[in-house]
Design a protein around this motif. Structure first.
Motif, PDB file in Angstrom:
ATOM      1  N   PHE A 124       0.815  -1.217   0.000  1.00 40.62           N
ATOM      2  CA  PHE A 124       0.000   0.000   0.000  1.00 40.62           C
ATOM      3  C   PHE A 124       0.849   1.268   0.000  1.00 40.62           C
ATOM      4  CE2 PHE A 124      -2.113   3.560   1.939  1.00 40.62           C
ATOM      5  CZ  PHE A 124      -3.342   3.580   1.312  1.00 40.62           C
ATOM      6  N   GLY A 125       0.556   2.175  -0.917  1.00 39.58           N
ATOM      7  CA  GLY A 125       1.171   3.503  -0.908  1.00 39.58           C
ATOM      8  C   GLY A 125       2.445   3.642  -1.716  1.00 39.58           C
ATOM      9  N   MET A 126       2.917   2.564  -2.344  1.00 41.91           N
ATOM     10  CA  MET A 126       4.181   2.656  -3.090  1.00 41.91           C
ATOM     11  C   MET A 126       4.078   3.694  -4.209  1.00 41.91           C
ATOM     12  SD  MET A 126       7.286   1.895  -3.270  1.00 41.91           S
ATOM     13  CE  MET A 126       7.822   0.473  -2.373  1.00 41.91           C
ATOM     14  N   ASN A 127       2.964   3.675  -4.944  1.00 40.65           N
ATOM     15  CA  ASN A 127       2.758   4.653  -6.028  1.00 40.65           C
ATOM     16  C   ASN A 127       2.879   6.078  -5.510  1.00 40.65           C
ATOM     17  OD1 ASN A 127       1.977   2.349  -7.271  1.00 40.65           O
ATOM     18  ND2 ASN A 127       0.158   3.203  -8.245  1.00 40.65           N
ATOM     19  N   ARG A 128       2.148   6.329  -4.445  1.00 36.96           N
ATOM     20  CA  ARG A 128       2.111   7.697  -3.908  1.00 36.96           C
ATOM     21  C   ARG A 128       3.465   8.116  -3.362  1.00 36.96           C
ATOM     22  NH1 ARG A 128      -2.891   9.102  -0.282  1.00 36.96           N
ATOM     23  NH2 ARG A 128      -3.943   7.144  -0.709  1.00 36.96           N
TER      24      ARG A 128
END
Ligand code: ATP
Ligand code: MG
Length: 339
Positions: free
Chosen positions: A289-293
């Motif tokens: 979760f959250g790698m993209n951001r």
């Protein structure tokens, strides 16, 4: 010329795509065998479920470690079993053309050995394609175009970064950090903060449930299950996703720094293309979760959304066209005899 079968032989998972059929195998690269006589008793999910729980006479291993084949015999057995299973799902008979992507750290000799193993399952031609090309094709990129693209593949043990344009590689790097390092970081954290000794399988499970590298709108809660450090008794401690972010920070920093270095090393025109299209983020490790951001926040470059980032390499390998297959980024083994 068409490829019939695409294979992503990964450290953690093996994925096989069949033309006109889609993904037919997506299983852990894990083998269970009897120590005496090395008889294989389980492969894939079944073998993974046995991890950390086997009696002395059995062993469960990942035959490909840190992107390198550590046990060739077991790798060959596993690969053969998967390819045979995949071939049975093909509608058309006759010898297939197979395109394989192998871990980036593999030697020439091992490459040959993989080719050979696939070949002996009855392939007509075996192509070994460099992974970033397969990932880009699988993500829907026209790799022949003069636009630059950056592929970041976060696998189990490595993060491979490549900048490609006009069918060539402008930059490539392989960092020894991946999804499994998040698990290791979580194990260390739980030991230090909560006095809990966790096993490999339950740690990965916890990561899949509440793992994060960027704050969630609302903290998720999971349980660290394992043994008390001092008394050795079973225990279950509630953990918040924000704690996982803290535990994983060092590892996610390594990934970010590798991407920053890649951007710094890329010529301005290509960086322009990359930021326009977005970074192509693939591999199971990218699903935390959250790698993209996190990437967008730290680098200022957006990340392109991909439906199943762990499947694009096999999909791309199966959809590689002549242009790529005839390039220097491929090695080929051709059938000389009938089997
Ligand atoms: N939903 C998820 N959240 C977080 N991590 C995940 C998720 N799904 C898979 N992973 C992690 O992704 C990693 C495996 O990724 P992948 O299947 O791309 O590896 P691989 O291709 O076999 O490895 P490599 O490319 O290093 O040879 C594992 O560490 C796994 O725990
Ligand atoms: Mg991979």
């Amino acid at each position: 010329m068409n490829i019939d079968i695409g294979i992503d032989l990964g450290t953690a998972n093996t994925v096989i795509y069949i033309r006109d059929k889609g993904i037919v195998v997506n299983q852990p690269s894990v083998v269970a065998y009897e120590v005496k006589g090395k008889k294989v008793i389980a492969i894939g999910n079944k073998a993974k479920r046995m991890m950390g729980k086997t009696p002395e006479e059995l062993e469960v291993v990942k035959p490909i470690k840190n992107g390198v084949i550590s046990d060739y015999t077991l790798t060959e057995r596993m690969l053969k079993a998967y390819v045979m299973a995949a071939m049975q799902k093909r509608k058309i008979w006759g010898k297939p053309n197979v395109c394989v992507c192998v871990p980036s750290g593999i030697t020439e000799v091992q490459k040959r050995a993989v080719e050979d193993a696939v070949f002996r399952t009855g392939a007509k031609k075996v192509y070994i394609l460099e992974e970033p090309f397969a990932a880009a094709i699988g993500a829907g990129v026209d790799i022949e175009s003069n636009k630059g693209h950056m592929v970041v593949d976060i696998g189990a043990g490595t993060t491979d970064i490549a900048v490609i344009s006009q069918g060539g590689i402008n930059y490539s790097a392989s960092e020894k950090v991946g999804g499994d390092d998040f698990d290791e970081a979580i194990i260390k954290y739980m030991k230090k903060r909560h006095n809990v000794l966790m096993g490999e399988v339950s740690t990965e499970q916890l990561k899949l449930e509440i793992g994060s590298v960027y704050p969630r709108e609302k903290d998720a809660v999971g349980y660290a299950k394992g043994k008390e450090l001092v008394r050795g008794l079973p225990t279950k401690v509630p953990v918040k996703s924000s704690e996982i972010i803290e535990a994983c920070e060092e590892v996610s920093d390594m990934v970010i720094n590798a991407i920053k270095l890649a951007l710094e090393s890329t010529p301005p025109e290509l960086v322009g293309d990359i930021s326009e299209y977005g970074i192509i983020l693939t591999g199971g490790g990218s699903k935390i979760f959250g790698m993209n951001r996190l990437i967008t926040e730290k680098t200022g470059v957006r990340v392109r959304r991909i439906e199943c980032p762990e499947l694009v390499v096999a999909t791309g390998a199966a959809n590689a066209k002549d242009y790529v297959l005839n390039s220097e980024h491929v090695t080929v083994l051709e059938s000389q005899q009938d089997f």
